[in-house]
Design a protein around this motif. Structure first.
Motif, PDB file in Angstrom:
ATOM      1  N   UNK A  37      -4.978 -19.188 -31.688  1.00 56.71           N
ATOM      2  CA  UNK A  37      -6.418 -19.490 -31.552  1.00 56.71           C
ATOM      3  C   UNK A  37      -6.410 -18.882 -30.071  1.00 56.71           C
ATOM      4  N   UNK A  38      -5.489 -18.954 -29.536  1.00 62.52           N
ATOM      5  CA  UNK A  38      -5.389 -18.054 -28.465  1.00 62.52           C
ATOM      6  C   UNK A  38      -5.765 -16.946 -27.789  1.00 62.52           C
ATOM      7  N   UNK A  39      -5.100 -16.147 -29.005  1.00 60.78           N
ATOM      8  CA  UNK A  39      -4.905 -15.019 -29.617  1.00 60.78           C
ATOM      9  C   UNK A  39      -6.049 -13.676 -30.056  1.00 60.78           C
ATOM     10  N   UNK A  40      -6.731 -14.829 -31.114  1.00 58.55           N
ATOM     11  CA  UNK A  40      -7.472 -13.897 -31.825  1.00 58.55           C
ATOM     12  C   UNK A  40      -9.446 -15.035 -31.543  1.00 58.55           C
ATOM     13  N   UNK A  41      -9.214 -15.589 -29.628  1.00 53.02           N
ATOM     14  CA  UNK A  41     -10.000 -15.592 -29.526  1.00 53.02           C
ATOM     15  C   UNK A  41      -9.975 -14.319 -27.788  1.00 53.02           C
ATOM     16  N   UNK A  54       1.689 -10.719 -24.791  1.00 53.64           N
ATOM     17  CA  UNK A  54       1.811 -11.473 -24.235  1.00 53.64           C
ATOM     18  C   UNK A  54       1.400 -12.108 -22.441  1.00 53.64           C
ATOM     19  N   UNK A  55       0.929 -10.281 -22.362  1.00 56.03           N
ATOM     20  CA  UNK A  55       0.067 -10.285 -21.044  1.00 56.03           C
ATOM     21  C   UNK A  55      -1.138 -11.090 -20.913  1.00 56.03           C
ATOM     22  N   UNK A  56      -1.395 -11.140 -22.450  1.00 53.48           N
ATOM     23  CA  UNK A  56      -3.396 -11.958 -22.604  1.00 53.48           C
ATOM     24  C   UNK A  56      -2.663 -13.259 -22.345  1.00 53.48           C
ATOM     25  N   UNK A  57      -2.056 -13.362 -23.424  1.00 55.91           N
ATOM     26  CA  UNK A  57      -1.296 -15.119 -23.375  1.00 55.91           C
ATOM     27  C   UNK A  57      -1.199 -15.882 -21.273  1.00 55.91           C
ATOM     28  N   UNK A  58      -0.373 -14.931 -21.017  1.00 53.06           N
ATOM     29  CA  UNK A  58       0.181 -15.439 -19.609  1.00 53.06           C
ATOM     30  C   UNK A  58      -1.403 -15.289 -18.799  1.00 53.06           C
ATOM     31  N   UNK A  59      -2.851 -14.650 -19.362  1.00 54.07           N
ATOM     32  CA  UNK A  59      -3.799 -14.708 -18.767  1.00 54.07           C
ATOM     33  C   UNK A  59      -4.349 -15.156 -18.592  1.00 54.07           C
ATOM     34  N   UNK A  60      -4.663 -16.592 -20.237  1.00 51.07           N
ATOM     35  CA  UNK A  60      -4.839 -17.771 -20.700  1.00 51.07           C
ATOM     36  C   UNK A  60      -4.521 -18.982 -20.496  1.00 51.07           C
ATOM     37  N   UNK A  61      -2.270 -18.788 -19.782  1.00 51.64           N
ATOM     38  CA  UNK A  61      -2.301 -19.585 -19.030  1.00 51.64           C
ATOM     39  C   UNK A  61      -2.919 -19.828 -17.079  1.00 51.64           C
ATOM     40  N   UNK A  62      -2.750 -18.676 -16.584  1.00 55.84           N
ATOM     41  CA  UNK A  62      -3.833 -18.776 -15.113  1.00 55.84           C
ATOM     42  C   UNK A  62      -4.443 -19.817 -15.368  1.00 55.84           C
ATOM     43  N   UNK A  63      -5.533 -18.703 -16.397  1.00 54.54           N
ATOM     44  CA  UNK A  63      -6.737 -19.743 -16.792  1.00 54.54           C
ATOM     45  C   UNK A  63      -6.269 -21.685 -16.716  1.00 54.54           C
ATOM     46  N   UNK A  64      -6.026 -21.914 -17.743  1.00 55.85           N
ATOM     47  CA  UNK A  64      -5.672 -23.540 -17.667  1.00 55.85           C
ATOM     48  C   UNK A  64      -5.151 -23.199 -16.570  1.00 55.85           C
ATOM     49  N   UNK A  65      -4.509 -22.997 -15.797  1.00 54.73           N
ATOM     50  CA  UNK A  65      -3.489 -23.410 -14.911  1.00 54.73           C
ATOM     51  C   UNK A  65      -4.244 -23.634 -13.922  1.00 54.73           C
ATOM     52  N   UNK A  66      -5.358 -22.852 -13.425  1.00 61.76           N
ATOM     53  CA  UNK A  66      -6.080 -23.201 -12.519  1.00 61.76           C
ATOM     54  C   UNK A  66      -7.437 -24.274 -12.732  1.00 61.76           C
TER      55      UNK A  66
END
Length: 167
Positions: A37-41, A54-66
């Motif tokens: 769901x994360x990558x397809x979005x 991997x980079x996109x997944x970490x960016x999603x993690x950073x957004x959720x962490x913020x």
């Protein structure tokens, strides 16, 4: 006309190969549904290799962490209960670190994947510390950040899975 059909077929094959990359990558992950769901979005996923995923997944993690950091700050500003205030203070401190660690991981993706994994591990430890502080005795309580903490942990873990598969 033949060239247009050929171009369409080639573009279609390229799309399917990336879709297969996402499916194959996520199938190997500990959290395949969240991975998919994360990558397809993210539209960028269709055009990148595994390193980009991997980079996109970490960016999603950073957004959720913020988002989680801001939630913890908001809860902290509203509470007067001393133990909860202490727990939320620790969480905001940890999320400040996480918001520094994940960009370092992103920066190293593709050039030094072991360092990217190390920075991601630091972020996972900080998320775990935030979550576990609420279950310490004698003031054990339910964390108001559990759902967000879990998503951050899972996104980072997926990124680590992808990075580990790169060798």
């Amino acid at each position: 006309m033949t060239r247009i059909v050929l171009l369409f077929v080639l573009l279609s094959l390229n799309y399917h190969s990336h879709a297969d990359l996402i499916a194959d990558t996520c199938k190997k992950s500990e959290y395949p549904d969240l991975c998919n769901s994360t990558l397809r979005s993210d539209p960028r996923s269709a055009k990148v290799d595994a390193t980009g995923l991997a980079r996109i997944m970490l960016e999603a993690a950073l957004t959720k962490a913020s988002t989680t950091f801001n939630q913890a700050k908001k809860l902290l500003s509203k509470t007067t209960e001393p133990v909860l205030k202490e727990c939320l203070t620790l969480c905001t401190d940890n999320y400040k670190l996480i918001i520094e660690e994940i960009p370092k991981a992103i920066q190293n993706v593709g050039s030094d994947n072991s360092e990217a994994i190390h920075q991601a591990d630091l972020a996972l430890t900080d998320v775990d510390t935030c979550e576990s502080i609420f279950s310490e005795e004698p003031n054990k309580r339910k964390s108001p950040l559990t759902a967000n903490n879990n998503v951050v942990q899972h996104l980072v873990a997926i990124a680590e899975d992808i990075l580990a598969s790169l060798g």
